[in-house]
Design an enzyme around this catalytic site. Structure first.
Site, short mmCIF file in Angstrom:
data_model
loop_
_atom_site.label_atom_id
_atom_site.label_comp_id
_atom_site.label_asym_id
_atom_site.label_seq_id
_atom_site.Cartn_x
_atom_site.Cartn_y
_atom_site.Cartn_z
N ASP A 137 0.58 -0.91 -0.24
CA ASP A 137 0.01 0.37 -0.29
C ASP A 137 0.60 1.12 -0.47
O ASP A 137 2.18 1.19 0.17
CB ASP A 137 -0.41 -0.19 1.49
CG ASP A 137 0.30 -0.09 2.43
OD1 ASP A 137 0.95 0.37 2.69
OD2 ASP A 137 -1.25 0.37 3.44
N ILE A 138 0.35 2.43 -0.34
CA ILE A 138 1.02 3.57 -0.41
C ILE A 138 1.07 3.99 1.24
O ILE A 138 0.25 4.35 1.76
CB ILE A 138 0.37 4.92 -1.17
CG1 ILE A 138 0.18 3.92 -2.56
CG2 ILE A 138 0.59 6.36 -0.96
CD1 ILE A 138 -0.57 4.63 -3.54
N ASP A 154 -6.22 10.35 -6.39
CA ASP A 154 -6.02 9.40 -7.73
C ASP A 154 -4.86 9.75 -8.78
O ASP A 154 -4.46 8.61 -9.43
CB ASP A 154 -7.41 9.70 -8.33
CG ASP A 154 -8.84 9.64 -7.76
OD1 ASP A 154 -8.92 8.22 -7.25
OD2 ASP A 154 -9.73 9.75 -8.46
N GLU A 180 -5.80 2.26 -1.78
CA GLU A 180 -4.19 2.50 -1.78
C GLU A 180 -3.57 0.89 -1.48
O GLU A 180 -2.82 1.50 -1.53
CB GLU A 180 -3.64 3.19 -1.44
CG GLU A 180 -3.07 3.69 0.13
CD GLU A 180 -4.09 3.26 1.25
OE1 GLU A 180 -3.60 2.98 2.03
OE2 GLU A 180 -5.77 3.03 0.72
#
Length: 199
Positions: A137-138, A154, A180
């Protein structure tokens, strides 16, 4: 070649010197990846032949001698059905593709992950192979959204997705899990190799 070639129509005889037209039609139906009309043209006029032609996968049957106009009319009808069926097959494939792709990232979506994961696990178990799955994930993504807005968020998700799509191996599958979060399935991959790929 029948399964690979773009063939619009097959004219088939029931009795040929080296092959049975009914068996050949059944084989063609099994190999076909798309609907192709099969029209039998035969000198046999009995009801059993007509029934057998349709049961083997034929769509129509004409008896010899064949009237030229009748042949033309039947073939035009079969080719019309072929065009309509082909258009429907293309549309169906496109809809299936859209249903499996995440709209924002272009990666495979969560629904597609569920399908592929079950298949990959079954393959690994039955074939004695290996399968690794990476989840990423971010970091601090909420801060990106809160500071810069969801439109920028986005863009970040789409940008990471593009990088992910470019760096995974051809045998790997990358998915957007949600938000994310992303998943990469790595078939035939040891844990050590998966760690290297993850790095």
């Amino acid at each position: 070649t029948f399964a690979k070639e773009d063939i619009d129509l097959v004219l088939m005889d029931a009795v040929m010197p080296t092959v049975d037209g009914f068996k050949l039609t059944s084989m063609l139906r099994q190999r076909a990846t798309s609907y192709v009309p099969v029209v039998f043209i035969t000198g046999l006029k009995d009801s059993a032949t007509r029934l057998r032609a349709i049961e083997s996968g034929g769509d129509d049957l004409l008896t010899k001698p064949v009237d030229e106009l009748e042949l033309k009319v039947r073939l035009m009808a079969m080719l019309r059905i072929r065009r309509l069926t082909h258009a429907l097959e293309v549309r169906t494939r496109r809809l299936a593709q859209l249903a499996s792709i995440d709209n924002l990232t272009g990666l495979l979506n969560r629904r597609s992950l569920d399908e592929h994961l079950a298949e990959q696990v079954e393959e690994a178990l039955s074939g004695g192979g290996t399968l690794c799955a990476m989840m990423l994930d971010i970091d601090h993504f909420k801060l990106v959204n809160d500071t810069h807005g969801h439109d920028v968020g986005d863009i970040v998700i789409a940008g990471l997705s593009q990088v992910l799509d470019e760096v995974v191996r051809p045998t790997d599958l990358a998915f957007r899990y949600g938000g994310e979060e992303f998943v990469v399935l790595c078939p035939d991959t040891s844990l050590e190799r998966a760690e290297e790929l993850a790095d």
